[in-house]
Design an enzyme around this catalytic site. Structure first.
Site, PDB file in Angstrom:
ATOM      1  N   GLY A  60       0.812  -1.362   0.004  1.00  0.00           N
ATOM      2  CA  GLY A  60      -0.139   0.043  -0.188  1.00  0.00           C
ATOM      3  C   GLY A  60       0.875   1.239  -0.037  1.00  0.00           C
ATOM      4  O   GLY A  60       2.201   1.277   0.314  1.00  0.00           O
ATOM      5  N   GLN A  65       2.816  10.052   1.980  1.00  0.00           N
ATOM      6  CA  GLN A  65       4.144   9.295   1.571  1.00  0.00           C
ATOM      7  C   GLN A  65       5.123   9.789   0.581  1.00  0.00           C
ATOM      8  O   GLN A  65       6.389   9.724   0.862  1.00  0.00           O
ATOM      9  CB  GLN A  65       4.062   7.826   1.657  1.00  0.00           C
ATOM     10  CG  GLN A  65       3.405   7.407   3.259  1.00  0.00           C
ATOM     11  CD  GLN A  65       3.443   5.918   3.041  1.00  0.00           C
ATOM     12  OE1 GLN A  65       2.022   5.173   2.318  1.00  0.00           O
ATOM     13  NE2 GLN A  65       4.196   5.132   3.538  1.00  0.00           N
ATOM     14  N   CYS A 107       5.789  -0.188   7.567  1.00  0.00           N
ATOM     15  CA  CYS A 107       5.686   0.984   6.673  1.00  0.00           C
ATOM     16  C   CYS A 107       6.645   1.666   5.778  1.00  0.00           C
ATOM     17  O   CYS A 107       8.010   1.375   6.439  1.00  0.00           O
ATOM     18  CB  CYS A 107       5.144   2.019   7.755  1.00  0.00           C
ATOM     19  SG  CYS A 107       4.750   3.665   6.805  1.00  0.00           S
ATOM     20  N   LEU A 108       6.645   1.927   4.772  1.00  0.00           N
ATOM     21  CA  LEU A 108       7.843   2.220   3.807  1.00  0.00           C
ATOM     22  C   LEU A 108       8.240   3.477   4.420  1.00  0.00           C
ATOM     23  O   LEU A 108       9.354   4.125   4.107  1.00  0.00           O
ATOM     24  CB  LEU A 108       7.132   2.666   2.197  1.00  0.00           C
ATOM     25  CG  LEU A 108       6.659   1.238   1.839  1.00  0.00           C
ATOM     26  CD1 LEU A 108       6.062   1.537   0.349  1.00  0.00           C
ATOM     27  CD2 LEU A 108       7.769   0.343   1.507  1.00  0.00           C
ATOM     28  N   HIS A 149      -4.605   1.368   7.559  1.00  0.00           N
ATOM     29  CA  HIS A 149      -3.007   1.779   7.706  1.00  0.00           C
ATOM     30  C   HIS A 149      -2.965   3.016   6.870  1.00  0.00           C
ATOM     31  O   HIS A 149      -2.488   4.033   7.052  1.00  0.00           O
ATOM     32  CB  HIS A 149      -2.032   0.711   7.434  1.00  0.00           C
ATOM     33  CG  HIS A 149      -0.470   0.937   7.235  1.00  0.00           C
ATOM     34  ND1 HIS A 149       0.527   0.629   8.282  1.00  0.00           N
ATOM     35  CD2 HIS A 149      -0.038   1.857   6.345  1.00  0.00           C
ATOM     36  CE1 HIS A 149       1.428   1.109   8.037  1.00  0.00           C
ATOM     37  NE2 HIS A 149       1.401   1.886   6.860  1.00  0.00           N
ATOM     38  N   GLU A 150      -3.267   2.864   5.505  1.00  0.00           N
ATOM     39  CA  GLU A 150      -3.296   3.729   4.313  1.00  0.00           C
ATOM     40  C   GLU A 150      -4.241   4.961   4.677  1.00  0.00           C
ATOM     41  O   GLU A 150      -3.635   6.294   4.646  1.00  0.00           O
ATOM     42  CB  GLU A 150      -3.586   3.269   2.978  1.00  0.00           C
ATOM     43  CG  GLU A 150      -2.888   2.161   2.773  1.00  0.00           C
ATOM     44  CD  GLU A 150      -1.331   2.428   2.692  1.00  0.00           C
ATOM     45  OE1 GLU A 150      -0.759   3.532   2.677  1.00  0.00           O
ATOM     46  OE2 GLU A 150      -0.516   1.224   2.924  1.00  0.00           O
ATOM     47  N   HIS A 153      -2.740   7.252   7.121  1.00  0.00           N
ATOM     48  CA  HIS A 153      -1.674   8.200   6.350  1.00  0.00           C
ATOM     49  C   HIS A 153      -2.536   9.623   6.064  1.00  0.00           C
ATOM     50  O   HIS A 153      -1.538  10.632   5.922  1.00  0.00           O
ATOM     51  CB  HIS A 153      -0.870   7.675   5.309  1.00  0.00           C
ATOM     52  CG  HIS A 153       0.297   6.687   5.575  1.00  0.00           C
ATOM     53  ND1 HIS A 153       1.499   7.156   6.313  1.00  0.00           N
ATOM     54  CD2 HIS A 153       0.394   5.319   5.528  1.00  0.00           C
ATOM     55  CE1 HIS A 153       2.177   5.956   6.498  1.00  0.00           C
ATOM     56  NE2 HIS A 153       1.671   4.992   6.040  1.00  0.00           N
TER      57      HIS A 153
END
Ligand code: GNR
Ligand code: NI
Length: 183
Positions: A60, A65, A107-108, A149-150, A153
């Site tokens: 994702g 991000q 997480c990226l 999670h997305e 963000h």
């Protein structure tokens, strides 16, 4: 990875986007809704977001991000190594299950950091797809955790916010130290 089989797009022809790494102030900002004037920017960034996510690799990616403060996210769990891409514009959570589920998240924007996160087990989301059509998704398991999670963000929330202060501070201090070493 580049050149991975079965991707829906040729990632090697598309410029990748740098991913903001925590602690970064813009990862904590609330993104604004995608509106009428955003169509060109959104159309241009979606393939780049997919190329960036598949290359990372991740399941994702949310627009903040990649330093775009719009309510836009992408998801692809690649079940059985087959692409299953979702683009969600202005997603809204319409229902969360009372039952909770715990799974390990990464997480990226927090590279190398993993922790067990407890969230509602199931989620129902309303959103616009990449063509502007109204859609609804009911998710459980990893897809549910990923979508939550997305959407977090988009509100400046990171998975560490669900951990104890001790664990959160440990992770954020490690990241701050790594960032300092890189500069
Ligand atoms: O790649 C990712 N894996 C993941 C695993 C469990 C729960 C959520 C995620 S999302 C993450 C990519 C990312 O940082 N998206 O914002
Ligand atoms: Ni993330």
């Amino acid at each position: 990875m580049r050149g991975m089989a079965n991707l829906p797009i040729p990632t090697s022809d598309i410029p990748l986007l740098p991913v903001l790494i925590a602690p970064h102030a813009r990862l904590r900002a609330k993104a604004r809704a995608v509106g009428k004037g955003d169509e060109d920017a959104v159309r241009a960034i979606i393939p780049r977001m997919f190329a960036t996510m598949y290359t990372a690799p991740g399941i994702g990616l949310a627009a903040p991000q990649v330093d775009l403060g719009l309510r836009l996210l992408i998801v692809d769990l690649m079940p059985n190594d087959k692409p299953a891409p979702f683009t969600m514009i202005n997603p809204e959570i319409v229902a969360l299950s009372p039952e909770l589920a715990t799974r390990e998240e990464g997480c990226l924007s927090l590279p190398g950091m993993y922790a067990d996160v407890t969230r509602p087990a199931r989620v129902k989301v309303r959103y616009l797809d990449e063509t502007g059509a109204r859609k609804e998704l009911e998710a459980e398991n990893l897809l549910s955790a990923c979508v939550q999670h997305e959407i977090d963000h988009l509100d400046g929330v990171l998975f560490v916010d669900y951990l104890s202060i001790l664990k959160r501070n440990m992770i954020m201090r490690k990241l701050a130290k790594e960032q300092k070493l890189k500069k």
